[in-house]
Design a protein around this motif. Structure first.
Motif, PDB file in Angstrom:
ATOM      1  N   PHE A  52       0.996  -1.258   0.117  1.00 29.52           N
ATOM      2  CA  PHE A  52      -0.033   0.143  -0.138  1.00 29.52           C
ATOM      3  C   PHE A  52       0.714   1.360   0.049  1.00 29.52           C
ATOM      4  N   TYR A  53       0.454   2.349  -0.644  1.00 32.15           N
ATOM      5  CA  TYR A  53       1.160   3.611  -0.460  1.00 32.15           C
ATOM      6  C   TYR A  53       0.359   4.560  -0.268  1.00 32.15           C
ATOM      7  N   GLU A  54       0.741   5.694   0.585  1.00 33.11           N
ATOM      8  CA  GLU A  54       0.062   6.787   0.921  1.00 33.11           C
ATOM      9  C   GLU A  54       1.069   7.871   0.969  1.00 33.11           C
ATOM     10  N   PHE A  55       0.573   8.959   0.118  1.00 32.86           N
ATOM     11  CA  PHE A  55       1.403  10.306   0.486  1.00 32.86           C
ATOM     12  C   PHE A  55       1.212  11.102   1.795  1.00 32.86           C
ATOM     13  N   ASP A  56       2.225  11.274   2.269  1.00 38.20           N
ATOM     14  CA  ASP A  56       2.028  12.020   3.540  1.00 38.20           C
ATOM     15  C   ASP A  56       1.187  13.679   3.289  1.00 38.20           C
ATOM     16  N   SER A  57       0.207  13.842   3.871  1.00 41.49           N
ATOM     17  CA  SER A  57      -0.760  14.787   3.742  1.00 41.49           C
ATOM     18  C   SER A  57      -0.048  16.238   3.735  1.00 41.49           C
ATOM     19  N   GLY A  58       0.914  16.520   4.544  1.00 42.09           N
ATOM     20  CA  GLY A  58       1.703  17.664   4.742  1.00 42.09           C
ATOM     21  C   GLY A  58       2.606  17.829   3.571  1.00 42.09           C
ATOM     22  N   ASP A  59       3.382  16.733   3.003  1.00 43.58           N
ATOM     23  CA  ASP A  59       4.078  16.708   1.929  1.00 43.58           C
ATOM     24  C   ASP A  59       3.245  16.934   0.658  1.00 43.58           C
ATOM     25  N   LEU A  60       2.300  16.268   0.663  1.00 43.79           N
ATOM     26  CA  LEU A  60       1.382  16.404  -0.348  1.00 43.79           C
ATOM     27  C   LEU A  60       0.674  18.223  -0.788  1.00 43.79           C
ATOM     28  N   LEU A  61       0.305  18.747   0.409  1.00 45.22           N
ATOM     29  CA  LEU A  61       0.101  20.044   0.525  1.00 45.22           C
ATOM     30  C   LEU A  61       1.205  20.946   0.040  1.00 45.22           C
ATOM     31  N   ARG A  62       2.635  20.711   0.524  1.00 45.97           N
ATOM     32  CA  ARG A  62       3.673  21.455   0.175  1.00 45.97           C
ATOM     33  C   ARG A  62       3.820  21.443  -1.338  1.00 45.97           C
ATOM     34  N   LEU A  63       3.653  20.007  -1.862  1.00 46.77           N
ATOM     35  CA  LEU A  63       3.991  19.801  -3.198  1.00 46.77           C
ATOM     36  C   LEU A  63       2.838  20.525  -3.985  1.00 46.77           C
ATOM     37  N   TYR A  64       1.678  20.513  -3.788  1.00 51.63           N
ATOM     38  CA  TYR A  64       0.672  21.280  -4.730  1.00 51.63           C
ATOM     39  C   TYR A  64       0.679  22.608  -4.744  1.00 51.63           C
ATOM     40  N   ARG A  65       1.123  23.287  -3.539  1.00 53.57           N
ATOM     41  CA  ARG A  65       1.442  24.620  -3.312  1.00 53.57           C
ATOM     42  C   ARG A  65       2.953  25.078  -4.222  1.00 53.57           C
ATOM     43  N   ASP A  66       3.844  24.202  -4.172  1.00 50.60           N
ATOM     44  CA  ASP A  66       5.021  24.493  -4.987  1.00 50.60           C
ATOM     45  C   ASP A  66       4.627  24.323  -6.379  1.00 50.60           C
ATOM     46  N   MET A  67       3.834  23.489  -6.947  1.00 44.16           N
ATOM     47  CA  MET A  67       3.406  23.185  -8.306  1.00 44.16           C
ATOM     48  C   MET A  67       2.590  24.518  -8.756  1.00 44.16           C
ATOM     49  N   ASP A  68       1.696  24.930  -7.750  1.00 48.55           N
ATOM     50  CA  ASP A  68       0.942  26.093  -8.127  1.00 48.55           C
ATOM     51  C   ASP A  68       1.809  27.311  -8.260  1.00 48.55           C
ATOM     52  N   ASP A  69       2.719  27.609  -7.435  1.00 50.19           N
ATOM     53  CA  ASP A  69       3.681  28.672  -7.641  1.00 50.19           C
ATOM     54  C   ASP A  69       4.597  28.623  -8.805  1.00 50.19           C
ATOM     55  N   ARG A  70       4.624  27.446  -9.211  1.00 50.92           N
ATOM     56  CA  ARG A  70       5.383  27.306 -10.561  1.00 50.92           C
ATOM     57  C   ARG A  70       4.781  27.164 -11.909  1.00 50.92           C
ATOM     58  N   ASP A  71       3.461  27.152 -11.575  1.00 50.95           N
ATOM     59  CA  ASP A  71       2.522  27.111 -12.858  1.00 50.95           C
ATOM     60  C   ASP A  71       2.636  25.535 -13.341  1.00 50.95           C
ATOM     61  N   GLU A  72       2.600  24.565 -12.352  1.00 51.03           N
ATOM     62  CA  GLU A  72       2.629  23.288 -12.923  1.00 51.03           C
ATOM     63  C   GLU A  72       1.510  22.453 -12.457  1.00 51.03           C
ATOM     64  N   GLU A  73       1.498  21.332 -13.080  1.00 47.39           N
ATOM     65  CA  GLU A  73       0.445  20.342 -12.549  1.00 47.39           C
ATOM     66  C   GLU A  73       1.008  18.782 -12.514  1.00 47.39           C
TER      67      GLU A  73
END
Length: 140
Positions: A52-73
């Motif tokens: 089973f895999y699960e992204f850490d919720s805090g890491d995932l939130l940071r990742l989505y904020r970083d992608m948003d800042d970089r205009d990435e998806e």
């Protein structure tokens, strides 16, 4: 069809091998709207499990904020299977919430006699799984 560079494939497979026997997981981000995977982002499997895999919720939130800042998806969302073929499980399907992403599975188990790993890509939309071709290129 997923078009991806050999370098990114190598990084994803290396991550899967490194984390074996636990499942590995991560994202390959790309410019918003491009469908072009560019930035390899290995993540920690918070479940630390071989099944089973699960992204850490805090890491995932940071990742989505970083992608948003970089205009990435997230262009590719990947994880590994350590004892089964590279096909989405019911759990994988239920957690797939990015309809525009390519869901890549790497199996580190030789389940088909085709070699030491499988690298397959799927689209998962509203619970429907569709395997897609993978085109590996040297550069875009």
């Amino acid at each position: 069809m997923l078009t991806i560079t050999q370098a990114l494939v190598d990084q994803i497979v290396a991550h899967a091998r490194k984390d074996h026997p636990d499942e590995a997981c991560g994202v390959v981000a790309g410019p918003a709207g491009s469908d072009r995977p560019e930035r390899f982002i290995p993540m920690l499997n918070a479940a630390m499990s071989p099944t089973f895999y699960e992204f850490d919720s805090g890491d995932l939130l940071r990742l989505y904020r970083d992608m948003d800042d970089r205009d990435e998806e997230p262009v590719v969302i990947y994880h590994s299977h350590t004892a089964t073929e590279a096909y989405p499980s019911r759990t994988d399907i239920s957690y797939a919430n990015e309809p525009g992403a390519h869901y890549v599975l790497v199996s580190t188990a030789d389940t088909d006699g085709a070699g030491e790993f499988q690298f397959r890509s799927y689209r998962i939309v509203e619970g429907q799984v569709t395997e897609e071709d993978v085109r590996i290129v040297e550069t875009y």
